[in-house]
Enzyme design. Structure first.
Site, PDB file in Angstrom:
ATOM      1  N   ARG A 128       0.848  -1.194   0.000  1.00  0.00           N
ATOM      2  CA  ARG A 128       0.000   0.000   0.000  1.00  0.00           C
ATOM      3  C   ARG A 128       0.882   1.242   0.000  1.00  0.00           C
ATOM      4  NH1 ARG A 128      -3.152   0.682   4.533  1.00  0.00           N
ATOM      5  NH2 ARG A 128      -4.742   1.777   3.370  1.00  0.00           N
ATOM      6  N   LYS A 193       3.581  -6.992  12.190  1.00  0.00           N
ATOM      7  CA  LYS A 193       2.844  -7.272  10.951  1.00  0.00           C
ATOM      8  C   LYS A 193       3.213  -8.641  10.381  1.00  0.00           C
ATOM      9  CE  LYS A 193       1.895  -5.128   6.490  1.00  0.00           C
ATOM     10  NZ  LYS A 193       1.709  -3.854   5.811  1.00  0.00           N
ATOM     11  N   ARG A 331      -1.145   4.713  13.283  1.00  0.00           N
ATOM     12  CA  ARG A 331       0.010   4.182  14.022  1.00  0.00           C
ATOM     13  C   ARG A 331      -0.370   4.030  15.498  1.00  0.00           C
ATOM     14  NH1 ARG A 331       1.794   4.246   9.858  1.00  0.00           N
ATOM     15  NH2 ARG A 331       3.390   5.381   8.743  1.00  0.00           N
TER      16      ARG A 331
HETATM   17  C1  BTN Z   1       0.746  -3.857   2.379  1.00  0.00           C
HETATM   18  O1  BTN Z   1       0.636  -4.219   3.545  1.00  0.00           O
HETATM   19  O2  BTN Z   1       1.385  -2.834   2.074  1.00  0.00           O
HETATM   20  C2  BTN Z   1       0.095  -4.677   1.312  1.00  0.00           C
HETATM   21  C3  BTN Z   1       0.982  -5.768   0.821  1.00  0.00           C
HETATM   22  C4  BTN Z   1       0.354  -6.589  -0.277  1.00  0.00           C
HETATM   23  C5  BTN Z   1       1.339  -7.554  -0.897  1.00  0.00           C
HETATM   24  C6  BTN Z   1       0.680  -8.511  -1.838  1.00  0.00           C
HETATM   25  S1  BTN Z   1       1.738  -9.858  -2.262  1.00  0.00           S
HETATM   26  C7  BTN Z   1       0.619 -10.372  -3.493  1.00  0.00           C
HETATM   27  C8  BTN Z   1       0.092  -9.123  -4.154  1.00  0.00           C
HETATM   28  N1  BTN Z   1       0.935  -8.692  -5.238  1.00  0.00           N
HETATM   29  C9  BTN Z   1       1.523  -7.522  -4.997  1.00  0.00           C
HETATM   30  O3  BTN Z   1       2.323  -6.953  -5.757  1.00  0.00           O
HETATM   31  N2  BTN Z   1       1.152  -7.066  -3.796  1.00  0.00           N
HETATM   32  C10 BTN Z   1       0.198  -7.958  -3.161  1.00  0.00           C
END
Ligand code: BTN
Length: 337
Positions: A128, A193, A331
């Protein structure tokens, strides 16, 4: 309706080494019907992908730990046949830039059906807010699910929270205890996390909405991987920390797909109402002092759960304020216990 499965195509050398045992260069060359030099080149390629292959003088090669490669049959075994009917395609890849990008570049599935894509390795995994998603080879689950909502995007604000509930349920099925959720959809274990969710949307006014739900989970983490990820300022955990054993990546992946498929059908029918109480039960921050970061300012207050639309409620000196996901990030204030 049958699901179309596109299989993983890992290098055969990796399939042979996946048991974590010692294999002589000679035996590998014979098995693969190639020269010893070709085996060596293959080993270098695996190392280039981040796999810890050690070479023992005059004995051979071995992976530091056994590796469970993604396996379509084992993933399918975790999916209820009723949910399997919703799945149009299940694609397993060895490497890809990003599973989300891959599905976004494809045509949307028809309403009521889903396409799934999983990859052993992502070269440009996305998180994100434009962040990178880092996951060492074979240590996590990276999956995306593509779905079309008939009624468009207007009711999707809280979808990310329902995804968090589905993923927490799936990790529970895989043996992880004590999962919690940090608004809007980080999956936590002991305030660290364990996984994240990236939802991307393509919708035209008045038409159906195509969403790609990306889920990244840390299943196991070496000390080195923990250090690398934590250098970005995020404290991390792995499913292995929460389950007291080595969890199966295929079980984790299959359970997540199953719970997501179940959740999507229910969300389409009943909206966030069906997930608000389960989300509240998993809320990691309710009643705790938090900081809300907006584009232009930062607010302090006490987290007070979410409203019926999934918006965060923050109690401040001037009253309770609400924030929708996308405009704010949250946060926990350090030092809070
Ligand atoms: C986050 O917490 O920032 C979200 C992470 C999301 C990662 C997943 S892995 C599978 C899918 N493909 C990506 O490029 N991102 C999501």
């Amino acid at each position: 309706m049958a699901v179309s499965i596109t299989g993983l195509d890992p290098p055969l050398l990796l399939v042979l080494l996946a048991d974590g045992r010692l294999h002589s260069g000679e035996a590998l060359a014979k098995e693969l019907d190639v020269s010893r030099a070709a085996v060596w080149k293959g080993i270098e390629r695996l190392r280039g992908l981040g796999l810890p292959v050690s070479a023992l003088a005059r004995q051979g090669y071995r992976l530091a730990n056994p590796l469970e490669l993604l396996d379509a049959q084992r993933i399918r075994a975790e999916i209820d046949p009723r949910h399997l009917q919703q799945l149009r395609g299940l694609e397993l890849l060895f490497e890809v830039d990003s599973t989300n990008t891959r599905l976004l570049d494809r045509s949307a599935p028809p309403a009521g059906r889903a396409d799934a894509c999983l990859s052993e390795l992502q070269h440009a995994g996305r998180g994100r807010r434009g962040r990178r998603w880092i996951a060492p080879f074979g240590a996590g689950v990276a999956l995306s699910l593509s779905w079309t909502f008939r009624d468009g995007a207007s009711t999707l604000a809280a979808l990310s929270l329902a995804v968090g509930v589905a993923v927490a349920r799936a990790l529970g099925r895989a043996g992880a205890q004590g999962m919690t959720l940090k608004w809007p959809n980080d999956i936590w274990f002991e305030s660290r996390k364990i996984g994240g969710v990236l939802i991307e949307l393509r919708a035209e006014a008045g038409g159906p909405a195509h969403v790609v739900i990306g889920v990244g989970i840390n299943v196991t983490l070496t000390a080195e991987a923990r250090r690398e990820i934590e250098s970005s300022g995020v404290a991390v955990a792995a499913v292995a920390d929460a389950s007291g054993g080595l969890p199966s990546r295929n079980l984790v992946a299959g359970a997540i797909l199953d719970e997501l498929l179940s959740m999507l059908a229910q969300f389409e029918r009943d909206g966030f109402g069906a997930f608000r109480d389960p989300w509240t039960a998993l809320d990691a921050l309710s009643g705790r002092p938090v900081q809300v970061l907006l584009a232009e300012k930062c607010l302090y207050g006490t987290a007070r759960g979410v409203d019926r639309d999934g918006a965060l409620l923050l109690e401040t000196a001037s009253g309770v304020q609400r924030f929708v996901s996308g405009e704010a990030s949250l946060r926990l204030i350090e030092g809070d216990t």
